[in-house]
Design an enzyme around this catalytic site. Structure first.
Site, mmCIF file in Angstrom:
data_model
loop_
_atom_site.group_PDB
_atom_site.id
_atom_site.type_symbol
_atom_site.label_atom_id
_atom_site.label_comp_id
_atom_site.label_asym_id
_atom_site.label_seq_id
_atom_site.Cartn_x
_atom_site.Cartn_y
_atom_site.Cartn_z
ATOM 1 C CD GLU A 184 1.316 -13.349 0.442
ATOM 2 O OE1 GLU A 184 0.908 -13.469 -0.725
ATOM 3 O OE2 GLU A 184 0.834 -13.953 1.410
ATOM 4 C CE LYS A 224 -2.581 -7.983 -7.336
ATOM 5 N NZ LYS A 224 -2.398 -8.172 -8.775
ATOM 6 C CG ASP A 246 1.572 -8.258 -13.690
ATOM 7 O OD1 ASP A 246 0.383 -8.619 -13.589
ATOM 8 O OD2 ASP A 246 1.949 -7.323 -14.405
ATOM 9 C CE1 TYR A 297 9.058 -18.423 -5.904
ATOM 10 C CE2 TYR A 297 8.649 -16.226 -6.775
ATOM 11 C CZ TYR A 297 9.526 -17.234 -6.417
ATOM 12 O OH TYR A 297 10.871 -17.062 -6.574
ATOM 13 C CE LYS A 318 -2.965 -3.052 -9.277
ATOM 14 N NZ LYS A 318 -3.429 -4.103 -10.142
ATOM 15 C CB CYS A 345 15.796 13.121 -46.037
ATOM 16 S SG CYS A 345 16.204 13.853 -44.452
ATOM 17 C CB CYS A 384 17.994 17.437 -46.444
ATOM 18 S SG CYS A 384 18.401 15.716 -46.787
ATOM 19 C CB CYS A 441 18.715 10.919 -44.943
ATOM 20 S SG CYS A 441 19.280 12.407 -45.776
ATOM 21 C CB CYS A 493 20.806 15.841 -44.323
ATOM 22 S SG CYS A 493 19.387 15.561 -43.264
HETATM 23 O O1 D41 Z 1 0.902 -12.334 -5.881
HETATM 24 C C1 D41 Z 1 -0.299 -12.310 -6.135
HETATM 25 N N1 D41 Z 1 -0.704 -11.974 -7.343
HETATM 26 C C2 D41 Z 1 -1.305 -12.668 -5.111
HETATM 27 C C3 D41 Z 1 -2.632 -12.819 -5.494
HETATM 28 C C4 D41 Z 1 -0.926 -12.856 -3.769
HETATM 29 N N2 D41 Z 1 0.359 -12.723 -3.362
HETATM 30 N N3 D41 Z 1 -1.859 -13.157 -2.870
HETATM 31 C C5 D41 Z 1 -3.177 -13.315 -3.201
HETATM 32 N N4 D41 Z 1 -4.057 -13.633 -2.253
HETATM 33 C C6 D41 Z 1 -5.346 -13.781 -2.548
HETATM 34 C C7 D41 Z 1 -6.271 -14.131 -1.467
HETATM 35 C C8 D41 Z 1 -6.082 -13.222 -0.312
HETATM 36 C C9 D41 Z 1 -7.693 -14.042 -1.928
HETATM 37 C C10 D41 Z 1 -5.987 -15.543 -1.046
HETATM 38 C C11 D41 Z 1 -3.607 -13.148 -4.545
HETATM 39 C C12 D41 Z 1 -4.983 -13.351 -4.826
HETATM 40 N N5 D41 Z 1 -5.810 -13.657 -3.820
HETATM 41 C C13 D41 Z 1 -5.589 -13.260 -6.145
HETATM 42 N N6 D41 Z 1 -4.977 -13.259 -7.313
HETATM 43 C C14 D41 Z 1 -5.896 -13.146 -8.258
HETATM 44 C C15 D41 Z 1 -7.108 -13.080 -7.707
HETATM 45 C C16 D41 Z 1 -6.940 -13.161 -6.381
#
Ligand code: D41
Length: 791
Positions: A116, A118, A120, A226, A318, A412, A415, A443, A449
């Site tokens: 998936e 991640k 933010d 999501y 990450k 300036c 100059c 300026c 200048c």
């Molecule tokens: O997209 C995310 N930020 C995300 C966060 C994700 N796709 N999956 C996540 N899965 C978990 C577990 C595995 C513990 C169910 C998570 C997070 N946790 C999570 N986000 C913040 C703390 C934990």
């Protein structure tokens, strides 16, 4: 009683309809009804609910706009804790994670992974009881979070009621609330316009929006969600044995799941997924900071178990950070080509977004004020995608006692000339079409200048300008430093010896550079215009100016109102061009070119047919632009039909007005007459009209007669718009033919349009063209035009 029964029925039907539309819009990404229809049903629902507050269902979609403000958030204990996620930052760490898993699951051949992005944002838990959203909570410390139900109800894509029938009595869905990039940009743009603090990134904006006590504010923030997992579910039998399948179940119930999520056959796909998502990061509509990789099989997850509060079966892999903290060492002020003074932050070097950053632009004073920045502050540096690094925030509680204010120079830094404040109006293309003004400092030294001189010459010799090969920035600096060059024209006076006197030149290199300069004495008009570096005038505008006005002299003499008739030239640009050529410093610099002696400009000499025809035959456009109150297109046309020339406007009196009628033979209204008579008394106005008339007189206008305009001699410079279904040729074909004959084909009708070619079922463009009095022809007529031009 019967009334209430009926209302209840109606409310229930409306809720069902609206929930269905929401689902189509947010989850399926496929709206089936126009917004106006949705709005109408919503209004009906709200009216009914207001009349019968006791009948409002908990899942009413009307709640998506927010309700009463709260005093504080209450605490919520999670029935099942919300776990945290471990991180890995490198290939090795990732491999170590996989090894731990494969060791523990030694008996399994292939371990499937759910991959998936991640997101933010912020982790939240949604609780549905009997299919109705009853509670939403932040993660908090994992055990207790804050009750943000009211706010979460306003998030468009989160259903207040689950779809279908097949759901457990109690279902907790976990996921991420986030703010899409577009919503974030719009929110910050608005904040800048209103002189408010901006959010440093979409995550902060999402957090700030979710933590509003007033859910009406949250409702306006365009948050999204999501799902990525489950919390407490009271019916074990309902649950699939695969994490991926569970997410699909959740999706079936109407909750959005990120479309990028993939089920991978084994670990080998994970690195590929990571790379693919990283490559597409900028193109995604939401911010992500990595990928999350999860062992898909629930049985395997149970064997792996937890360490501390994080599962051993999942990790976040990450991306390199796009945001870091560093120290603001100093602010220096750079002077640009046009004299604009830009504050530049000098930073303690920091590795962010894949590069080491030691400078960041601060744009202007307003930006510094908005950030509340001081020297020695700890600042947030952000480098997202390929954009230049930015300071997006200050960590106020890290501010040292000896921090220093940032003071804009009054002179300036290069100059020592005076610095003037210029208000620059920015027009933002937002829904409300707002505009705001920002102060910049400039300026006044111009080419005296050094910084401006160096930048001007660099621009002058650049590839799109005069294009002098081998004359790099460093050499330009040397030439300016040694005072061999004090204006661009001096370049042509340089001798081979002059170059030899500079560091780093030998006989051959000096001779080569000398020759490449001498080779560029013949220059086209558009290149010369570009090379002057007029603010707002890039290569495309330079080409239009050259093509329409034909000679440097005409461009120099052209009044801004006439300039604005040229395609590509708006009112602001017209003003910049006019001011540039009327600036006394610039006049001196231009005179140094001694045209035809030092430099020869190859041009057409005459203004284009198109331009001349606008000025001579469409004088009403000029009148229209004079800004006389109440004088619109019709009045302008009426006026122009009775005027000898523009100056004659100033001679109007009450008696003469009585003979001026519009197309329908109607006298101009008294208020228009008074408005004109008042205006022509103003001395500023009289000066302006005189200036325009003398500008017209000075232009070497081609002779165009009234009849000529409808019977085009050449398509060069003409602007066409095509609309509707053509009878004898495909629209795109016709467009190509017109362009091949030198015409410009654009998509929207404006005052600059010369012809609208309207086919069958022509709609709003036709109406607009009619309103603007633009020539309207059909495709047969258009083909005739082409034929006359050798089609
Ligand atoms: O997209 C995310 N930020 C995300 C966060 C994700 N796709 N999956 C996540 N899965 C978990 C577990 C595995 C513990 C169910 C998570 C997070 N946790 C999570 N986000 C913040 C703390 C934990």
């Amino acid at each position: 009683m019967a009334d209430a029964m009926q209302a209840k029925q109606q409310i229930s039907e409306l809720c069902q309809q609206l929930n269905e539309y929401n689902h189509q819009y947010y989850v399926l990404d496929n709206p089936t009804v126009p917004d106006a229809h949705y709005d109408r049903l919503m209004r009906q629902l709200k009216e009914l609910e207001q009349a019968h507050p006791d009948l409002m269902p908990l899942d009413s979609p009307s709640q998506k706009v927010g309700g009463e403000a709260l005093k504080s958030f209450s605490q919520v204990e999670h029935q099942m804790p919300m776990l945290s996620l471990d991180n890995v930052f490198s290939e090795e760490e990732w491999q170590a994670f996989v090894k731990r898993i494969t060791d523990k699951l030694a008996d399994r051949q292939h371990i499937q992974f759910c991959a998936e992005p991640k997101l933010d944002g912020l982790a939240v838990s949604l609780r549905y009881e009997q299919g109705i959203l009853v509670q939403a909570a932040t993660r908090g410390d994992g055990k207790t979070g804050e009750n943000i139900t009211e706010n979460v109800r306003t998030i468009g894509c989160i259903p207040l009621k689950l779809r279908g029938e097949n759901y457990p009595e109690i279902l907790e869905v976990r996921g991420e609330v986030f703010m899409p990039k577009a919503s974030f940009d719009a929110l910050n743009e608005k904040a800048i316009n209103n002189d408010e603090k901006t959010f440093a990134n979409p995550r902060n904006a999402a957090a700030g929006s979710l933590r509003q006590l007033d859910s009406k504010i949250t409702a306006k923030r365009n948050l999204a969600f999501y799902a990525y997992g489950l919390g407490f579910v009271n019916d074990e039998n309902w649950l699939a044995n695969s994490h991926y399948q569970r997410l699909m179940q959740v999706k079936q119930l109407g909750l959005p799941v990120c479309p990028e999520i993939k089920l991978l056959a084994d670990q080998s796909g994970c690195a590929e997924f990571y790379q693919d998502i990283l490559n597409r990061r900028d193109a995604l509509s939401y911010e992500i900071d990595g990928t999350v990789l999860k062992v898909d099989d629930i049985g395997a997850q149970q064997i792996l178990g937890f360490v501390a509060r994080a599962p051993r079966w999942a990790t976040a892999y990450k991306f390199p950070a796009q945001e870091e903290l560093t120290e603001l060492l100093d602010v220096e002020f750079q002077v640009g080509r046009t004299g604009a003074i830009t504050p530049v932050a000098r930073l303690k070097p920091i590795f962010v977004g894949g590069v080491t950053v030691s400078n960041a632009t601060l744009h202007n004073q307003d930006e510094i004020n908005r950030l509340g920045l001081k020297i020695k502050d700890t600042v947030i540096i952000r480098r997202a995608g390929d954009v230049i690094p930015q300071i997006t925030g200050v960590v106020l509680n890290e501010r040292p006692v000896d921090s220093k204010d940032i003071i804009f120079p009054t002179n300036c830094p290069e100059c020592n000339s005076k610095v003037e404040r210029v208000e620059k109006v920015h027009h933002f293309k937002t829904k409300e079409s707002e505009s705001s003004s920002q102060a910049t400092f400039r300026c006044v030294g111009r080419l005296s200048c050094k910084a401006q001189l160096v930048q001007s010459i660099i621009h002058f010799v650049s590839r799109k300008g005069i294009d002098i090969e081998g004359l790099g920035d460093k050499i330009v600096e040397q030439l300016v430093e040694s005072k061999l060059v004090t204006s661009p024209a001096d370049l042509y006076q340089l001798s081979i010896e002059d170059f030899l006197s500079l560091d780093g030149f030998a006989e051959l290199s000096a001779k080569n550079l000398f020759e490449s300069i001498q080779n560029r004495r013949n220059i086209t008009l558009d290149r010369f215009i570009y090379s002057l570096g007029i603010p707002d005038v890039g290569d495309s505008t330079s080409k239009s100016l050259a093509k329409e006005l034909g000679s440097l002299n005409s461009i120099r003499k052209c009044h801004p109102i006439l300039l604005s008739f040229i395609s590509d030239v708006g009112n602001e640009t017209a003003k910049e061009v006019f001011e540039f050529f009327n600036d006394k410093h610039n006049i001196i610099v231009l005179d140094k070119f001694k045209f035809d002696e030092i430099i020869t400009i190859s041009d057409e000499h005459q203004v284009s047919y198109n331009f001349a025809s606008k000025v001579l035959n469409e004088k009403w456009r000029i009148i229209h632009k004079l800004g006389i109150l109440k004088v619109g297109e019709i009045a302008s046309k009426a006026l122009v039909s009775r005027l000898l020339d523009l100056n004659d406007l100033l001679e109007l009196n009450y008696e003469r007005f009585l003979s001026i009628t519009n197309e329908n033979n109607k006298l101009l209204s008294l208020s228009i007459r008074n408005s004109v008579l008042d205006k022509i008394k103003e001395s500023d106005f009289r000066v302006m009209v005189n200036d325009i008339q003398s500008s017209i007189d000075k232009l070497d206008l081609v002779n165009v007669s009234e009849e000529d305009t409808s019977d085009v001699g050449g398509l060069e410079g003409l602007v066409f718009v095509l609309t509707g279904t053509m009878k004898s040729i495909k629209r795109s074909e016709l467009g190509k033919l017109l362009e091949a004959h030198g015409a410009k084909v654009t998509s929207s009708v404006s005052i600059k349009t010369d012809y609208l070619i309207a086919g069958e079922k022509a709609g709003s463009k036709l109406a607009k063209a009619e309103a603007l009095g633009i020539n309207i022809i059909d495709d047969t007529k258009a083909l005739n035009l082409l034929e006359q031009n050798g089609f």
